[in-house]
Structure formats: structure tokens, C-alpha cells
Design a protein around this motif. Structure first.
Motif, PDB file in Angstrom:
ATOM      1  N   LYS A 262       8.917  -9.370  10.405  1.00  0.00           N
ATOM      2  CA  LYS A 262       9.964  -8.768   9.278  1.00  0.00           C
ATOM      3  C   LYS A 262       9.509  -7.270   9.217  1.00  0.00           C
ATOM      4  O   LYS A 262       8.949  -6.636   9.766  1.00  0.00           O
ATOM      5  N   LYS A 263      10.562  -6.583   8.363  1.00  0.00           N
ATOM      6  CA  LYS A 263      10.539  -5.186   8.098  1.00  0.00           C
ATOM      7  C   LYS A 263       9.709  -5.010   6.817  1.00  0.00           C
ATOM      8  O   LYS A 263       9.806  -5.582   5.937  1.00  0.00           O
ATOM      9  N   PHE A 264       8.858  -3.876   6.891  1.00  0.00           N
ATOM     10  CA  PHE A 264       8.044  -3.197   5.715  1.00  0.00           C
ATOM     11  C   PHE A 264       9.377  -2.799   4.744  1.00  0.00           C
ATOM     12  O   PHE A 264      10.074  -2.104   5.023  1.00  0.00           O
ATOM     13  N   PHE A 265       9.075  -3.213   3.467  1.00  0.00           N
ATOM     14  CA  PHE A 265      10.096  -3.009   2.363  1.00  0.00           C
ATOM     15  C   PHE A 265      11.451  -3.524   2.538  1.00  0.00           C
ATOM     16  O   PHE A 265      12.200  -2.624   2.024  1.00  0.00           O
ATOM     17  N   GLY A 266      11.876  -4.201   3.555  1.00  0.00           N
ATOM     18  CA  GLY A 266      13.184  -4.493   3.968  1.00  0.00           C
ATOM     19  C   GLY A 266      14.018  -3.496   4.940  1.00  0.00           C
ATOM     20  O   GLY A 266      15.171  -3.672   5.115  1.00  0.00           O
ATOM     21  N   TYR A 267      13.332  -2.439   5.348  1.00  0.00           N
ATOM     22  CA  TYR A 267      14.073  -1.558   5.968  1.00  0.00           C
ATOM     23  C   TYR A 267      12.994  -0.560   7.316  1.00  0.00           C
ATOM     24  O   TYR A 267      13.702  -0.271   8.071  1.00  0.00           O
TER      25      TYR A 267
ATOM     26  N   SER B  27       3.829  -5.932  -1.720  1.00  0.00           N
ATOM     27  CA  SER B  27       4.211  -6.726  -0.579  1.00  0.00           C
ATOM     28  C   SER B  27       3.476  -6.356   0.818  1.00  0.00           C
ATOM     29  O   SER B  27       3.724  -7.172   1.624  1.00  0.00           O
ATOM     30  N   VAL B  28       2.907  -5.250   0.862  1.00  0.00           N
ATOM     31  CA  VAL B  28       2.190  -5.184   2.081  1.00  0.00           C
ATOM     32  C   VAL B  28       0.577  -5.432   2.061  1.00  0.00           C
ATOM     33  O   VAL B  28      -0.066  -5.498   3.220  1.00  0.00           O
ATOM     34  N   TYR B  29      -0.052  -5.665   0.889  1.00  0.00           N
ATOM     35  CA  TYR B  29      -1.391  -5.950   0.734  1.00  0.00           C
ATOM     36  C   TYR B  29      -1.535  -7.311   1.355  1.00  0.00           C
ATOM     37  O   TYR B  29      -0.850  -8.442   1.373  1.00  0.00           O
ATOM     38  N   GLU B  30      -2.704  -7.564   2.239  1.00  0.00           N
ATOM     39  CA  GLU B  30      -3.125  -8.576   2.956  1.00  0.00           C
ATOM     40  C   GLU B  30      -2.277  -9.096   3.842  1.00  0.00           C
ATOM     41  O   GLU B  30      -2.519 -10.053   4.560  1.00  0.00           O
ATOM     42  N   GLU B  31      -1.409  -7.989   4.524  1.00  0.00           N
ATOM     43  CA  GLU B  31      -0.518  -8.375   5.837  1.00  0.00           C
ATOM     44  C   GLU B  31      -0.964  -8.014   6.934  1.00  0.00           C
ATOM     45  O   GLU B  31      -1.559  -7.137   7.077  1.00  0.00           O
ATOM     46  N   LEU B  32      -0.692  -9.046   7.683  1.00  0.00           N
ATOM     47  CA  LEU B  32      -1.111  -8.909   9.315  1.00  0.00           C
ATOM     48  C   LEU B  32      -0.384  -7.960   9.911  1.00  0.00           C
ATOM     49  O   LEU B  32       1.020  -8.191   9.979  1.00  0.00           O
ATOM     50  N   VAL B  33      -0.789  -7.035  10.674  1.00  0.00           N
ATOM     51  CA  VAL B  33       0.234  -6.240  11.558  1.00  0.00           C
ATOM     52  C   VAL B  33      -0.430  -6.046  12.967  1.00  0.00           C
ATOM     53  O   VAL B  33      -1.583  -6.329  13.106  1.00  0.00           O
TER      54      VAL B  33
ATOM     55  N   GLY C  63      16.411  -0.109  -2.652  1.00  0.00           N
ATOM     56  CA  GLY C  63      16.538  -1.484  -3.129  1.00  0.00           C
ATOM     57  C   GLY C  63      15.308  -2.287  -3.278  1.00  0.00           C
ATOM     58  O   GLY C  63      15.484  -3.477  -3.448  1.00  0.00           O
ATOM     59  N   GLY C  64      14.125  -1.536  -3.144  1.00  0.00           N
ATOM     60  CA  GLY C  64      13.049  -2.173  -3.174  1.00  0.00           C
ATOM     61  C   GLY C  64      12.163  -2.298  -4.418  1.00  0.00           C
ATOM     62  O   GLY C  64      12.735  -1.276  -5.147  1.00  0.00           O
ATOM     63  N   LEU C  65      11.094  -2.891  -4.591  1.00  0.00           N
ATOM     64  CA  LEU C  65      10.500  -2.629  -5.853  1.00  0.00           C
ATOM     65  C   LEU C  65       9.477  -1.527  -5.713  1.00  0.00           C
ATOM     66  O   LEU C  65       8.992  -1.257  -4.745  1.00  0.00           O
TER      67      LEU C  65
ATOM     68  N   LEU D 270       7.226   5.860  -3.153  1.00  0.00           N
ATOM     69  CA  LEU D 270       7.606   4.745  -4.038  1.00  0.00           C
ATOM     70  C   LEU D 270       9.310   5.075  -4.440  1.00  0.00           C
ATOM     71  O   LEU D 270       9.920   4.168  -4.587  1.00  0.00           O
ATOM     72  N   ASN D 271       9.671   6.368  -4.767  1.00  0.00           N
ATOM     73  CA  ASN D 271      11.145   6.767  -4.893  1.00  0.00           C
ATOM     74  C   ASN D 271      11.984   6.384  -3.956  1.00  0.00           C
ATOM     75  O   ASN D 271      13.333   5.794  -3.999  1.00  0.00           O
ATOM     76  N   PHE D 272      11.500   6.470  -2.430  1.00  0.00           N
ATOM     77  CA  PHE D 272      12.366   6.277  -1.670  1.00  0.00           C
ATOM     78  C   PHE D 272      12.550   4.660  -1.366  1.00  0.00           C
ATOM     79  O   PHE D 272      13.588   4.133  -0.765  1.00  0.00           O
ATOM     80  N   ILE D 273      11.548   3.935  -1.890  1.00  0.00           N
ATOM     81  CA  ILE D 273      11.452   2.362  -1.547  1.00  0.00           C
ATOM     82  C   ILE D 273      12.706   1.901  -2.731  1.00  0.00           C
ATOM     83  O   ILE D 273      13.399   0.888  -2.238  1.00  0.00           O
ATOM     84  N   VAL D 274      12.538   2.586  -3.967  1.00  0.00           N
ATOM     85  CA  VAL D 274      13.481   2.117  -5.116  1.00  0.00           C
ATOM     86  C   VAL D 274      15.009   2.421  -4.616  1.00  0.00           C
ATOM     87  O   VAL D 274      15.937   1.623  -4.892  1.00  0.00           O
TER      88      VAL D 274
END
Length: 121
Positions: free
Chosen positions: A94-99, A66-72, A59-61, A52-56
């Protein structure tokens, strides 16, 4: 009598041969569609998302909502030391967590843990 007995052995052998090939249908293939579910613990253990600290820092939350119930889609299947590793990409492109374009997961353990489930076509 022998002909009937041989015919019975043949029919039983053919029926067992066709059912044994259907049992090994749990192996992932490129193009399979999976759904990411909410893990039972706080974080994912078998899908290799960043901490989670790398996501922050990017620039992410700081949550995985954002990934729950996501189709891959399975893009690559590899076998490392007897464990099946899959590379996953979002179905919508789209990208996971924007990157992150792709993430890897241990297929058998993540299915057993309920982190991902197969979607019926």
C-alpha cells in the motif's frame, strides 16, 4: 616450542578475523525488513514523511497513526556525505497516507532515535 607458539598466533588471528566481520552487521541491505515505531517527539525527524498540512491537502487525516508499527522494506541504500540514506516501501504494497509509494530516511540516526527498528527474520 616455536611451532606451538606459531600455531597459537595463527589460531588467535583466525578467531579475531572471524569476529571482526560479524561486528559490521548493522549496515542495511536491500530487502531488510524494518518496523516504524512511534517517535519520542511529536513528529518524525529522521524519516522524511510529509508535513501534516500536506497530508490534509491530499485528503488524509492530520496524524501519523497510520504508519506506527508498520512493516517496511528497504528498497534502496545510498551513501550521501557519509550518511546512510535508505528508501523505504511498505511491506503490504500500500501507499503511505494514500499517495506516497516510497519515503527516505537517514538510517543510522533513525535507528538511534528509535523511529525504526530492525525486525528479526
Amino acid at each position: 616450542m616455536k611451532k606451538i607458539l606459531y600455531l597459537l598466533y595463527f589460531v588467535c588471528g583466525v578467531s579475531f578475523a572471524t569476529t571482526s566481520t560479524d561486528l559490521n552487521n548493522n549496515d542495511p541491505k536491500v530487502g531488510d525488513v524494518l518496523k516504524i515505531k512511534q517517535p519520542k517527539s511529536v513528529s518524525f525527524k529522521h524519516i522524511h514523511f510529509p508535513r501534516l498540512n500536506f497530508i490534509v491537502k491530499r485528503g488524509g487525516l492530520a496524524n501519523y497513526n497510520s504508519v506506527y508499527e508498520e512493516l517496511v522494506i528497504v528498497k534502496k541504500v545510498t551513501d550521501k556525505n557519509g550518511k546512510v540514506q535508505v528508501t523505504l516501501e511498505r511491506k503490504d504494497g500500500k501507499k503511505f497516507f494514500g499517495y506516497l509509494k516510497n519515503v527516505t530516511a537517514n538510517y543510522t540516526e533513525s535507528i538511534d532515535a528509535g523511529e525504526i527498528v530492525k525486525v528479526k527474520p
